[in-house]
Design a protein around this motif. Structure first.
Motif, short mmCIF file in Angstrom:
data_model
loop_
_atom_site.label_atom_id
_atom_site.label_comp_id
_atom_site.label_asym_id
_atom_site.label_seq_id
_atom_site.Cartn_x
_atom_site.Cartn_y
_atom_site.Cartn_z
N SER A 1 25.53 41.43 46.98
CA SER A 1 26.33 41.68 45.78
C SER A 1 25.75 42.78 44.91
N ASN A 2 26.65 43.49 44.20
CA ASN A 2 26.21 44.48 43.21
C ASN A 2 25.37 43.82 42.12
N CYS B 1 33.45 34.32 38.39
CA CYS B 1 32.37 34.68 37.47
C CYS B 1 31.69 35.97 37.93
N ASN B 2 31.35 36.03 39.21
CA ASN B 2 30.70 37.23 39.75
C ASN B 2 31.61 38.45 39.66
N ASN B 3 32.89 38.25 39.94
CA ASN B 3 33.84 39.36 39.85
C ASN B 3 33.97 39.88 38.42
N PRO C 1 43.24 32.52 38.72
CA PRO C 1 43.09 33.03 40.08
C PRO C 1 42.76 34.52 40.06
N TRP C 2 41.84 34.96 40.91
CA TRP C 2 41.46 36.37 40.93
C TRP C 2 42.53 37.19 41.62
#
Length: 475
Positions: A71-72, A381-383, A454-455
């Motif tokens: 992940s970034n 959360c990560n997005n 929803p993402w």
């Protein structure tokens, strides 16, 4: 780094070490689960759990039909929002109009609701709940139209007691009182141990619902300094309860609203010890405790309660069915007083919905649902963090919660998020301004964002729009 006898955690620790040492870099693709199984002899279950654990640590991310990548977020140093420093006073600045404004459009389908702290309908098992509703009407006397006993649905209380084992509880159905939601449980607890004119203490920032509830009950609120990661500062807590006349303490020990902080176990234990020493009731809001991103459910303050000084409140409003109004209190030694306040204010809990949730917990469907929603929230959360770091002005600080629904964002001091709310709403995006989470003049440049939607690409664009608007405000 975590250490454990569990094989999947040992494997997760190895991958974490490789990422942090630079052996694996941002964007590198990890071997597929099948490839790892072939190389190591581990089972599919072990490798899957290990990858899920590493993902929960924000070190890797899954990409549909592609696999797992470093992940970034893993390579970035994310500035943490500043710890709060409220004045140790009980001053009260009006916030009602701003709260009414933010929550007045909560059902508007045209607005991207980054301000609301509950899961989107798309994340809920509505079809299964509907089947449970039909079954409950068939099972219950008079199809569920009658009052229940004051303490609440027995089936539900038994399942909550069984569920408490996850956080170290050892309860029976007699230790639980059901309520129409978590705020109702907190209200009953507050009314049981305080009277108008009393002072209570809480975190800062704090959930605005608790602040407004306390005000409506004629209570004064003393907000204490709070770390964005570890929660309320223990030194400030010790000083407050030793020098002031405090009647109760209200805390969210796990994934606090709005900051997302989680008190370390030793802080929880020390807090309970202090409450016992000074005989101050602790009302614990543990509504987000089941929404953890790690490998296991965190303990709560009630875990360490030996004297009954802790009243633990929760519900399924953040996990399963917000509109069902299913909550509960674990009253400790205040059971008689809380039952009395429930009788005076609500008499009975909603019969049918409490039976439905009791059956949902009993049949194992709740844990299956939680596994899915925890993974979705962790991804979200990560997005969010990735897009915020890319799109928001340099110097923006963002929390890194290990569970729950919320990100706490600290912007440039030039930005007043109460005004920024109006700007965002012109683009049909709703945010929660920071100042509604305090009675004091603070957090004006902060805001809370919920990642319970929803993402989608549209959601990504909404967050990017907020970043552009914030950037424009700093020029």
């Amino acid at each position: 780094m975590k250490h454990s006898n569990y094989l999947y955690l040992q494997f997760a620790d190895v991958i974490e070490k490789q990422i942090k040492s630079g052996l694996l870099n941002v964007g590198d693709k990890l071997p597929s689960i099948r490839e790892v199984c072939a190389e190591t002899g581990y089972s599919m279950s072990t490798v899957s759990k290990a990858y899920y654990e590493i993902e929960s640590r924000s070190l890797i991310e899954s990409r549909p039909q592609s696999g797992y990548y470093v992940s970034n977020v893993s390579a970035r140093v994310i500035p943490e929002p500043t710890a709060s420093s409220p004045i140790l006073t009980t001053q009260n600045i009006e916030r009602e109009d701003l709260i009414d404004l933010v929550y007045g459009n909560m059902t508007d389908k045209n607005v991207t609701m980054l301000s609301l702290g509950f899961p989107s309908n798309e994340l809920l098992p509505i079809a299964k709940l509907n089947k449970g509703m039909v079954q409950a009407m068939r099972q219950l006397p008079n199809s569920g139209t009658s009052y229940e006993e004051i303490q609440g649905n027995v089936n539900l209380r038994k399942e909550i007691a069984r569920w408490s084992f996850a956080w170290g509880g050892s309860l029976t159905e007699d230790d639980i009182i059901t309520t129409p939601g978590c705020v109702s449980a907190i209200s009953h607890c507050l009314m049981a141990v305080t009277k108008p004119g009393d002072t209570i203490i809480t975190e800062s920032p704090a959930y605005f619902g608790v602040l407004q509830l306390a005000k409506s009950l004629g209570l004064y609120v003393m907000e204490l300094p709070t770390n964005i990661t570890t929660g309320i500062e223990l030194d400030a807590l010790k000083k407050a309860i030793s020098t002031k006349k405090i009647k109760a303490c209200v805390l969210m020990s796990n994934f606090s609203n709005p900051s997302g902080s989680m008190m370390p176990n030793e802080h929880k234990e020390e807090t309970v010890r202090l409450m016992e020493l000074y005989n101050i009731p602790l009302i614990e809001d543990d509504i987000h405790g089941d929404l953890y991103f790690g490998s296991g459910r965190p303990s709560n303050c009630k875990t360490y309660d030996q004297s009954g000084i802790v009243m633990c409140c929760s519900s399924v409003s953040k996990t399963l069915a917000p509109g069902y109004r299913v909550g509960w209190a674990i009253p400790g030694k205040f059971k008689k007083e809380i039952l009395r306040t429930k009788l005076y204010h609500t008499i009975s809990s909603p019969t049918i919905t409490h039976e439905v949730v009791g059956d949902f917990l009993k049949n194992g469907r709740y844990e299956n649902h939680l596994r899915k929603i925890r993974q979705i929230l962790n991804h979200n959360c990560n997005n969010y963090i990735n897009i915020i770091l890319e799109s928001f002005p340099k110097g923006t600080k963002v929390s890194q919660p290990q569970g729950g629904f919320f990100l706490w964002i600290e912007l440039d001091k030039k930005i007043d998020t109460a005004q920024f709310y109006h700007l965002a709403m012109k683009h049909n995006i709703s945010i929660a301004p920071g100042r509604i989470f305090s009675f004091q003049d603070q957090f004006s440049n902060c805001m809370r964002l919920s990642f319970g939607l929803p993402w989608t690409n549209e959601l990504r664009k909404s967050i990017q729009t907020l970043g552009k608007l914030a950037t424009q405000q700093t020029l």
